[in-house]
Design a protein around this motif. Structure first.
Motif, PDB file in Angstrom:
ATOM      1  N   VAL A 131     -59.243 -79.259 -73.125  1.00  0.00           N
ATOM      2  CA  VAL A 131     -59.234 -79.492 -74.570  1.00  0.00           C
ATOM      3  C   VAL A 131     -58.050 -78.711 -75.136  1.00  0.00           C
ATOM      4  O   VAL A 131     -57.815 -77.574 -74.725  1.00  0.00           O
ATOM      5  N   ALA A 132     -57.313 -79.336 -76.042  1.00  0.00           N
ATOM      6  CA  ALA A 132     -56.247 -78.621 -76.754  1.00  0.00           C
ATOM      7  C   ALA A 132     -56.529 -78.707 -78.247  1.00  0.00           C
ATOM      8  O   ALA A 132     -57.109 -79.703 -78.711  1.00  0.00           O
ATOM      9  N   CYS A 133     -56.150 -77.673 -78.984  1.00  0.00           N
ATOM     10  CA  CYS A 133     -56.536 -77.656 -80.396  1.00  0.00           C
ATOM     11  C   CYS A 133     -55.589 -76.850 -81.275  1.00  0.00           C
ATOM     12  O   CYS A 133     -54.781 -76.060 -80.787  1.00  0.00           O
ATOM     13  N   PHE A 134     -55.719 -77.068 -82.585  1.00  0.00           N
ATOM     14  CA  PHE A 134     -55.146 -76.173 -83.592  1.00  0.00           C
ATOM     15  C   PHE A 134     -56.266 -75.741 -84.529  1.00  0.00           C
ATOM     16  O   PHE A 134     -56.870 -76.590 -85.201  1.00  0.00           O
ATOM     17  N   PHE A 135     -56.573 -74.448 -84.523  1.00  0.00           N
ATOM     18  CA  PHE A 135     -57.414 -73.817 -85.538  1.00  0.00           C
ATOM     19  C   PHE A 135     -56.842 -72.421 -85.775  1.00  0.00           C
ATOM     20  O   PHE A 135     -56.094 -71.907 -84.935  1.00  0.00           O
ATOM     21  N   ALA A 136     -57.212 -71.824 -86.902  1.00  0.00           N
ATOM     22  CA  ALA A 136     -56.681 -70.489 -87.206  1.00  0.00           C
ATOM     23  C   ALA A 136     -57.674 -69.725 -88.079  1.00  0.00           C
ATOM     24  O   ALA A 136     -58.566 -70.324 -88.689  1.00  0.00           O
ATOM     25  N   GLY A 137     -57.523 -68.412 -88.089  1.00  0.00           N
ATOM     26  CA  GLY A 137     -58.313 -67.557 -88.979  1.00  0.00           C
ATOM     27  C   GLY A 137     -59.795 -67.581 -88.657  1.00  0.00           C
ATOM     28  O   GLY A 137     -60.206 -67.716 -87.496  1.00  0.00           O
ATOM     29  N   GLY A 138     -60.610 -67.483 -89.697  1.00  0.00           N
ATOM     30  CA  GLY A 138     -62.060 -67.452 -89.535  1.00  0.00           C
ATOM     31  C   GLY A 138     -62.575 -68.687 -88.805  1.00  0.00           C
ATOM     32  O   GLY A 138     -63.485 -68.605 -87.976  1.00  0.00           O
ATOM     33  N   GLY A 139     -61.994 -69.833 -89.076  1.00  0.00           N
ATOM     34  CA  GLY A 139     -62.397 -71.082 -88.427  1.00  0.00           C
ATOM     35  C   GLY A 139     -62.133 -71.061 -86.931  1.00  0.00           C
ATOM     36  O   GLY A 139     -62.906 -71.613 -86.137  1.00  0.00           O
ATOM     37  N   ALA A 140     -61.054 -70.413 -86.518  1.00  0.00           N
ATOM     38  CA  ALA A 140     -60.730 -70.317 -85.090  1.00  0.00           C
ATOM     39  C   ALA A 140     -61.769 -69.465 -84.362  1.00  0.00           C
ATOM     40  O   ALA A 140     -62.208 -69.815 -83.258  1.00  0.00           O
ATOM     41  N   ALA A 141     -62.168 -68.354 -84.988  1.00  0.00           N
ATOM     42  CA  ALA A 141     -63.183 -67.486 -84.367  1.00  0.00           C
ATOM     43  C   ALA A 141     -64.471 -68.273 -84.160  1.00  0.00           C
ATOM     44  O   ALA A 141     -65.103 -68.206 -83.105  1.00  0.00           O
ATOM     45  N   TYR A 201     -50.464 -81.734 -83.703  1.00  0.00           N
ATOM     46  CA  TYR A 201     -50.761 -82.826 -82.767  1.00  0.00           C
ATOM     47  C   TYR A 201     -49.481 -83.542 -82.338  1.00  0.00           C
ATOM     48  O   TYR A 201     -49.308 -83.862 -81.161  1.00  0.00           O
ATOM     49  N   GLU A 202     -48.605 -83.758 -83.304  1.00  0.00           N
ATOM     50  CA  GLU A 202     -47.334 -84.432 -83.015  1.00  0.00           C
ATOM     51  C   GLU A 202     -46.589 -83.716 -81.867  1.00  0.00           C
ATOM     52  O   GLU A 202     -46.122 -84.355 -80.926  1.00  0.00           O
ATOM     53  N   GLY A 203     -46.514 -82.407 -81.950  1.00  0.00           N
ATOM     54  CA  GLY A 203     -45.842 -81.627 -80.907  1.00  0.00           C
ATOM     55  C   GLY A 203     -46.595 -81.715 -79.591  1.00  0.00           C
ATOM     56  O   GLY A 203     -46.001 -81.901 -78.519  1.00  0.00           O
ATOM     57  N   PHE A 204     -47.920 -81.610 -79.684  1.00  0.00           N
ATOM     58  CA  PHE A 204     -48.744 -81.684 -78.467  1.00  0.00           C
ATOM     59  C   PHE A 204     -48.563 -83.034 -77.786  1.00  0.00           C
ATOM     60  O   PHE A 204     -48.343 -83.119 -76.573  1.00  0.00           O
ATOM     61  N   GLU A 205     -48.655 -84.096 -78.570  1.00  0.00           N
ATOM     62  CA  GLU A 205     -48.557 -85.454 -78.017  1.00  0.00           C
ATOM     63  C   GLU A 205     -47.208 -85.641 -77.295  1.00  0.00           C
ATOM     64  O   GLU A 205     -47.168 -86.127 -76.159  1.00  0.00           O
ATOM     65  N   GLU A 206     -46.137 -85.222 -77.968  1.00  0.00           N
ATOM     66  CA  GLU A 206     -44.802 -85.365 -77.357  1.00  0.00           C
ATOM     67  C   GLU A 206     -44.695 -84.613 -76.032  1.00  0.00           C
ATOM     68  O   GLU A 206     -44.278 -85.166 -75.019  1.00  0.00           O
ATOM     69  N   GLY A 207     -45.098 -83.354 -76.072  1.00  0.00           N
ATOM     70  CA  GLY A 207     -44.936 -82.500 -74.889  1.00  0.00           C
ATOM     71  C   GLY A 207     -45.844 -82.919 -73.742  1.00  0.00           C
ATOM     72  O   GLY A 207     -45.415 -82.957 -72.586  1.00  0.00           O
ATOM     73  N   TYR A 208     -47.065 -83.232 -74.081  1.00  0.00           N
ATOM     74  CA  TYR A 208     -48.066 -83.540 -73.038  1.00  0.00           C
ATOM     75  C   TYR A 208     -47.792 -84.900 -72.399  1.00  0.00           C
ATOM     76  O   TYR A 208     -47.824 -85.030 -71.169  1.00  0.00           O
ATOM     77  N   THR A 209     -47.503 -85.901 -73.201  1.00  0.00           N
ATOM     78  CA  THR A 209     -47.247 -87.226 -72.627  1.00  0.00           C
ATOM     79  C   THR A 209     -45.919 -87.215 -71.846  1.00  0.00           C
ATOM     80  O   THR A 209     -45.821 -87.829 -70.786  1.00  0.00           O
ATOM     81  N   ALA A 210     -44.934 -86.466 -72.352  1.00  0.00           N
ATOM     82  CA  ALA A 210     -43.661 -86.374 -71.614  1.00  0.00           C
ATOM     83  C   ALA A 210     -43.872 -85.732 -70.242  1.00  0.00           C
ATOM     84  O   ALA A 210     -43.188 -86.075 -69.278  1.00  0.00           O
ATOM     85  N   ALA A 211     -44.843 -84.810 -70.161  1.00  0.00           N
ATOM     86  CA  ALA A 211     -45.116 -84.143 -68.881  1.00  0.00           C
ATOM     87  C   ALA A 211     -46.024 -84.994 -67.992  1.00  0.00           C
ATOM     88  O   ALA A 211     -46.326 -84.618 -66.863  1.00  0.00           O
ATOM     89  N   GLY A 212     -46.496 -86.136 -68.516  1.00  0.00           N
ATOM     90  CA  GLY A 212     -47.318 -87.056 -67.705  1.00  0.00           C
ATOM     91  C   GLY A 212     -48.801 -87.021 -68.022  1.00  0.00           C
ATOM     92  O   GLY A 212     -49.606 -87.664 -67.333  1.00  0.00           O
ATOM     93  N   GLY A 213     -49.200 -86.286 -69.058  1.00  0.00           N
ATOM     94  CA  GLY A 213     -50.619 -86.181 -69.410  1.00  0.00           C
ATOM     95  C   GLY A 213     -51.104 -87.364 -70.244  1.00  0.00           C
ATOM     96  O   GLY A 213     -50.305 -88.079 -70.848  1.00  0.00           O
ATOM     97  N   THR A 214     -52.429 -87.547 -70.276  1.00  0.00           N
ATOM     98  CA  THR A 214     -53.044 -88.608 -71.077  1.00  0.00           C
ATOM     99  C   THR A 214     -54.012 -87.996 -72.087  1.00  0.00           C
ATOM    100  O   THR A 214     -54.869 -87.186 -71.712  1.00  0.00           O
TER     101      THR A 214
END
Ligand code: PHB
Length: 395
Positions: free
Chosen positions: A228-238, A186-199
């Motif tokens: 929607v943006a997310c982080f999931f992986a493995g069985g949970g991602a499927a 989330y930290e990376g997403f927040e930085e990148g998205y808000t820097a690009a002008g997203g809310t």
């Protein structure tokens, strides 16, 4: 907890060493003994397939070297860490103290990694991290004996924001598992998205490894974000991909994620994954001889398609080979071992990458789209992306 010896039983190894020891001087005995490699990976639970892919990739790299490290035979030890943080210290301690491994390869889950990290820092044993992206391991608590061959948790998601804004997706909801990897992604997403002008209009989460997404998907439908943006992986991602599509959200709310969302799950997710956009340091469709040769060999050997985890495992093997060769097989020669790994250029299926001063890959990020059960590259989301390594001082 289970530990399996893959090559020799412990007692056979001891008997072998004792008998040759009668003839050889001490130093030669140490050199002729097998290198002890310990895997601490998830072999059960939502990340089980990630552990298997990492081990497969690692074994493939070693097999290409005739199954040796620095000219020495190898003995393997294996622990299922179950992605369970409370068991991590005990599991890592077993490999280090009882099995006396020269190198601990592990793990996938950031919480479990923290247990390994404590043991690695206290014992000084070489630890190669083939996945877990927990920031602190290559930031404030970086260590000369700890190397990561995968990514830091915010590396892939920092590249998402621009791709989303380029497509006119200005308001987003974030959703993840509530644990270190999700928080740092989330930290990376927040930085990148808000820097690009997203809310970011809302941040949602479920405890790891829960897959009860229904209530949150209903909430997303009522929030009506552009994406929607997310982080999931493995069985949970499927499961998340299938539930997102079953709720009908894939028709009008574009789904993004760090690329783990669509790694190793495209068969299980089926059409539910079509059109999902992700950022990642690898793509199945990278059109290079290196990637093609890797994919062919992996599929032949393991009767399965490789994913990013297989690549990370493979690269872990490549890095260890460089270290072992640099030290001429003598793992006690830490100066030579570390120098070879610090300066390594890894010729990976993902593209060439180098090790940052804080021991995390400096690597390109690709923008990918799922098409016909493949993560297709549709652009470069970042060139030579490095984690800042904040607070790292190698001592
Ligand atoms: C982590 O816990 O660091 C983690 C787990 C699975 C992934 C990526 C990161 O795919």
């Amino acid at each position: 907890m289970t530990t399996r010896r893959l090559v020799l039983t412990r007692s056979a190894a001891v008997i072998g060493a004792a008998s040759t020891g009668l003839l050889l001087p001490q130093i030669a005995r140490a050199q002729s003994a097998k290198v002890r490699v310990g895997f601490m990976l998830p072999y059960t639970g939502t990340f089980a397939q990630l552990g298997v892919a990492i081990e497969n990739g690692f074994m493939m790299a070693l097999a290409e070297q005739g199954g040796k490290l620095g000219g020495r035979e190898i003995e393997f030890f294996k622990v299922d860490d179950e992605s369970s943080p409370p068991k991590a210290i005990e599991n890592a301690t077993r490999l280090v103290q009882r099995d006396k491994v020269d190198v601990l390869v592990g793990t996938v889950h950031s919480g479990v990694q923290m247990g390994i990290h404590k043991v690695a820092r206290e014992s000084g044993v070489l630890n190669l991290i083939p996945n877990a992206g927990v920031h602190i391991a290559t930031r404030a608590q970086c260590a000369p004996n700890v190397y990561r061959t995968s990514f830091s948790n915010s590396q892939p998601t920092r590249a998402l924001g621009k791709a989303m804004m380029d497509r006119g997706h200005k308001k987003a909801v974030w959703i993840t598992w509530n644990y270190a990897a999700g928080e740092e992604a989330y930290e990376g997403f927040e930085e990148g998205y808000t820097a690009a002008g997203g809310t970011i209009i809302k941040k949602l989460g479920v405890p790891f490894p829960n897959v009860e997404f229904q209530a949150l998907l209903t909430e997303i439908a009522s929030l009506k974000p552009d994406a929607v943006a997310c982080f999931f992986a493995g069985g949970g991602a499927a499961k998340f991909l299938r539930d997102y599509a079953a709720a009908g959200l894939n028709k009008n709310i574009q789904l993004y994620g760090s690329g783990f969302l669509t790694e190793g799950v495209l068969e299980a997710a089926g059409p539910a994954a079509d059109g999902v956009l992700t950022t990642m340091h690898y793509s199945d469709s990278l059109d290079t001889p290196r990637n093609k040769q890797f994919r062919l060999e992996y599929a032949k050997t393991f009767k399965a398609q490789p994913d990013v985890y297989a690549v990370q495992g493979y690269d872990t093997g490549l890095l260890l080979i460089k270290g072992a060769n640099g030290a001429k097989g003598d793992f006690s020669n830490k100066k030579a071992l570390y120098a070879a790994m610090d300066g390594a250029v890894i010729d990976s299926p993902r593209g060439k990458w180098t090790m940052s001063p804080s021991h995390n890959p400096i690597q390109d990020m690709y923008l990918r789209k799922v098409e016909n059960k493949e993560n297709k590259v549709i652009g470069i989301a970042g060139k030579a992306v490095a984690d800042p390594g904040t607070g790292c001082r190698m001592s």
